[in-house]
Design a protein around this motif. Structure first.
Motif, short mmCIF file in Angstrom:
data_model
loop_
_atom_site.label_atom_id
_atom_site.label_comp_id
_atom_site.label_asym_id
_atom_site.label_seq_id
_atom_site.Cartn_x
_atom_site.Cartn_y
_atom_site.Cartn_z
N CYS A 1 61.73 91.02 85.18
CA CYS A 1 62.96 91.00 84.47
C CYS A 1 63.83 92.39 84.93
O CYS A 1 63.40 93.40 84.96
CB CYS A 1 63.19 90.74 83.14
N SER B 1 66.27 93.80 83.46
CA SER B 1 66.30 95.06 82.37
C SER B 1 65.14 95.05 81.53
O SER B 1 64.85 96.22 81.19
CB SER B 1 67.43 94.23 81.21
N CYS B 2 64.16 94.17 81.51
CA CYS B 2 62.86 94.31 80.65
C CYS B 2 61.66 94.90 81.41
O CYS B 2 60.61 95.51 81.04
CB CYS B 2 62.47 93.16 79.86
N CYS C 1 63.72 85.19 81.14
CA CYS C 1 62.88 86.46 80.52
C CYS C 1 62.60 86.16 79.22
O CYS C 1 63.34 85.74 78.23
CB CYS C 1 63.86 87.71 80.61
N GLN D 1 61.59 87.99 76.78
CA GLN D 1 62.02 88.92 75.91
C GLN D 1 63.50 88.97 75.79
O GLN D 1 64.10 88.86 74.75
CB GLN D 1 61.60 90.25 76.60
N CYS D 2 64.57 89.02 76.67
CA CYS D 2 65.82 89.09 76.60
C CYS D 2 66.53 87.66 76.88
O CYS D 2 67.79 87.71 76.86
CB CYS D 2 66.32 90.36 77.48
ZN LIG Z 1 64.16 90.77 80.11
#
Ligand SMILES: [Zn+2]
Ligand SMILES: [Zn+2]
Length: 818
Positions: free
Chosen positions: A439, A441-442, A481, A483-484
């Motif tokens: 990802c 961002s993550c 993703c 997570q996000c």
């Molecule tokens: Zn993410």
């Protein structure tokens, strides 16, 4: 009943059909019997089995059947190492989907397995390319990722610029692409996944002791060398001018005053600082030229960077070189060269006229003169011309000099291993998808456990181009993703297939579990494997990876055992008519054609009879014909004597009956001992052959009871080796059930004793008793034994013995008076 000819097809196909749905090969759950887990290495589904495979399976099968007969609860499973490169190559060559190709081959090979009647519990079959299996590879990966046992780093791969793809080592032929023989393979750096097997390096080495006696010494030695632990010292040389440290690892810091240059691996990060573009290009060429080559095959080459580095002990400057034989993956990626005391350094420095400076002398000898050494002196000795350390013995110097490095902060004592972390990333299609998502961002996000398995998509074009076929499958690659929730990219590398085979034998114990890879309670019952059987070519890699997986599984609480297998047996190779079998020579002896021509029993018996199982054997058609004739002799004898055996009448010649029963019990003893010791089935089978020869010789003089006993027991003895024929004879004899569920025959040590001479004892010329003594006993012994005989003593009762006449091995006559 007239004798019947031995028709292997009629007999084997009949039992093959009857045994299709038999349950007697199924291991029992919750059994009160002792367990025995016998395992042959699972095959790669290449499509056909040959005589070499048959040997592997025939050994395991004989042992499994024997253990059943000895009352064990036997686990004897089979499966398929079904992922891997050949399926992908076949897809490129024939436009067949790897899955279709693989399943087709599995079906064909399973048919052959069944034709041979191997005693597998097929309910436990495992195929590593199925999602219900490989999801657990992914699960293990996530567990290791959580614990920092799986990590990413940049590493080199083989790259063909024409294909535009990553090549496996097997696809690099003489440094070129397998499909473009004129295109040298390059090395490219890619981010890849590694498993921290080095965390277990010490334990893997230490526990080899536990395997002594149960594993072949040769395999243990190969593992020790592969792990390759060395103790030594890390020392910083500093680049003159910049002061940049070059850390070297050496096991011989006592020789450091003899270091006449420092050599960097071509991919060492300092190469970029210390050389110009030309030098960097030369270093890159060195890396490429090394592609998929055995380090032993590399011709040593190097070049001077133009820089010097300072030896922290002597303060001297040493030139800094780049050398193609220095490995970035061993030690620190840089070495000090001590040509006087290391063969490899001697060779390199001689080639480039780098000075050779001796600093160690033999304990009882002189220090060699500079410029006069013909070979390096590599042993320990007495340190000379080394400042304050001169005069010390090597070992003492090493420990004091290491302490000095630690005190002054320019180095330390260090242990290094030859074994490296296990790179499991493959830029290929036919393997287990690595369960992570990238990802923006993550970063790297593990696939949540509840989303397993990450299923390998089937709709994929396999062209052999591009970084990995999975990159061309948008519905696989493009994900959200976890997570996000943003747009992210799925990992497209798949796992090395050695991951699949590192734990498959645990799955056999609980093959349909969909909550865990297996139930730890079941493993506690079945493990360790009592006998593992396979080729010595797996001495490293598979057999180290499986030991590593077991230790990792123990540390996450799944198993209690620290090692997977108590005993390992490595069978010898089978060659054909004196030549190694290979597809290109067209001399591969296929299992199916053997079964048709000679029958499975003959093929099995041949490989077991041709030599001790650890030695190479040579398949010869005459040899197979000899075995076939032997089985025919057994069958014809049985069928023509069936009526006598069933009637079980007394009679015959007592000496013939006794001779045959003695031979029978000796044979039982022999075969039993072979199973319990070194598995020299060749001598077991030879023993059964001798017994059959004796049966032919004494046939007319045997009682029905003797024939019945011998036939029953011969079928039991043959059961583990030639199950079809043994079962057929058992049925003809009127026996119920499977031969190999009968108890193994025991032998009577008295009956098995060597033959005794039967000596008539006369009193005054009249037969009064018989005594049995070994042939060749001295006359005095015969006389004493005759006089001590119960019947004779009663008969003599007080009469006076005048004389005893003894004819050795024949007669005792006692002359009495009164
Ligand atoms: Zn993410
Ligand atoms: Zn190519």
């Amino acid at each position: 009943m007239p004798e019947k000819p031995y028709d292997h097809n009629q007999i084997e196909l009949k039992w093959h059909a009857r045994w299709q749905n038999a349950t007697f090969y199924k291991a029992e759950e919750n059994s009160s019997r002792p367990k025995f887990y016998v395992l042959e290495m699972l095959p790669y589904p290449s499509g056909t089995l040959h005589i070499g495979h048959i040997r592997n399976y025939a050994i395991g099968d004989a042992l499994a059947r024997y253990k059943w007969m000895r009352g064990f609860n036997v686990l004897h499973p089979m499966g398929w190492d079904a992922f891997g490169l050949p399926a992908e190559n076949a897809a490129i060559a024939n436009q067949r989907h790897p899955r279709e190709w693989t399943l087709h081959n599995i079906a064909a090979m399973k048919k052959t397995h069944r034709r041979f009647g191997f005693s597998y519990d097929w309910d436990r079959e495992v195929s590593t390319c199925e999602p219900e299996y490989y999801r657990w590879n992914q699960w293990f990966f996530l567990k290791m990722l959580e614990r920092g046992m799986a990590y990413r780093k940049e590493a080199l791969v083989n790259w063909c610029p024409k294909c535009g793809t990553v090549l496996a080592n097997e696809q690099v032929v003489n440094g070129c692409c397998w499909r473009h023989e004129d295109t040298p393979v390059e090395q490219r750096a890619l981010e890849q996944w590694f498993l921290r097997i080095t965390n277990y390096a010490d334990e893997l080495l230490r526990d080899i002791e536990k395997l002594e006696g149960g594993w072949p010494e040769r395999v243990l030695t190969m593992q020790r060398n592969w792990i390759g632990r060395s103790e030594g010292t890390e020392v910083d040389f500093r680049v003159e001018g910049t002061g940049e440290p070059i850390r070297v690892f050496t096991t011989r810091v006592d020789t450091i005053f003899g270091a006449t240059c420092v050599i960097l691996a071509p991919e060492h990060p300092l190469v970029a600082q210390l050389t110009d573009r030309d030098g960097q290009a030369r270093a890159k060429a060195m890396v490429d030229a090394r592609a998929a080559k055995d380090p032993g095959d590399i011709v040593k080459e190097g070049f001077f960077t133009g820089h010097y580095a300072v030896n922290p002990y002597s303060g001297e400057k040493a030139p800094v070189w780049v050398g193609n034989f220095v490995l970035m993956t061993y030690g620190t990626g840089a070495i000090m060269a001590v040509p006087a005391h290391d063969e490899r350094d001697f060779e390199f420095c001689t080639k480039y006229d780098i000075p050779i400076r001796p600093v160690i002398r033999p304990p009882e000898g002189e220090l060699a003169r500079r410029g006069e050494m013909q070979v390096a002196f590599t042993e320990d000795g007495i340190v000379e011309e080394s400042g304050e350390w001169s005069g010390l013995a090597s070992a003492e110097a090493r420990s004091r000099m290491t302490a000095k490095a630690e005190a002054d902060g320019f180095g330390k004592g260090a242990v290094t291993f030859r074994i490296k972390d296990w790179g499991i990333s493959r830029q290929r299609y036919w393997g287990t998808p690595i369960p992570v998502i990238h990802c923006g961002s993550c970063g790297v996000v593990p696939v949540p456990e509840s989303d397993l398995p990450v299923v390998l998509p089937l709709n994929v074009a396999i062209t052999g181009r591009g970084r990995s076929p999975l990159e061309e499958v948008p519905e696989f690659v493009n994900v959200n993703c976890p997570q996000c929730g943003g747009k992210a990219r799925r990992e497209t590398d798949t796992m090395d297939t050695f991951v699949d085979s590192s734990w498959y034998f645990y799955r056999y114990c609980d093959p349909r579990n969909d909550r865990l890879p297996f139930d730890p309670v079941k493993i506690a019952y079945w493990f360790e494997i009592d006998q593992y059987i396979g080729g010595v070519e797996h001495a490293i890699l598979h057999l180290i990876y499986s030991r590593f997986f077991t230790k990792m599984m123990r540390d996450i609480g799944l198993v209690k055992n620290a090692e997977p297998a108590k005993r390992l047996f490595t069978q010898g190779m089978v060659i054909a008519e004196g030549v190694k079998m290979s597809k290109s020579k067209g001399n591969v002896v296929g299992a199916d054609s053997l079964a048709d021509r000679f029958g499975a029993d003959t093929a099995r018996l041949f490989v077991l009879f041709a030599g001790p199982p650890e030695k190479e054997v040579d398949w010869r058609f005459e040899g197979a014909e000899g075995i076939y004739r032997f089985l025919g002799r057994v069958y014809r004898f049985a069928t023509r004597n069936m009526d006598r055996a069933r009637a079980g009448t007394d009679g015959g010649e007592p000496s013939s009956n006794r001779k045959i029963l003695r031979k029978l019990h000796q044979t039982i003893r022999k075969v039993t001992e072979d199973f319990e010791s070194r598995w020299h089935f060749n001598t077991s089978i030879a023993g059964i052959m001798e017994l059959v020869n004796d049966l032919y010789a004494e046939e007319a003089r045997l009682s029905g009871a003797t024939i019945a006993e011998v036939l029953e027991k011969v079928t039991l003895l043959l059961g583990p080796f030639a199950p079809y024929l043994a079962q057929e004879i058992r049925e003809e004899l009127g026996g119920e059930g499977a031969v190999f569920r009968r108890p193994w025959p025991s032998y009577d040590p008295e009956l098995a004793k060597e033959d005794l001479a039967e000596i008539p004892v006369q009193v005054n010329g009249k037969l009064r008793s018989r005594i049995f003594v070994p042939f060749g006993m001295p006359e005095e012994v015969l006389e004493t034994r005759a006089l001590e005989d119960g019947k004779i003593r009663a008969f003599l009762g007080g009469k006076q013995v005048v004389k005893v006449i003894v004819v050795a091995d024949k007669l005792v006559n006692i002359v009495v008076r009164g």
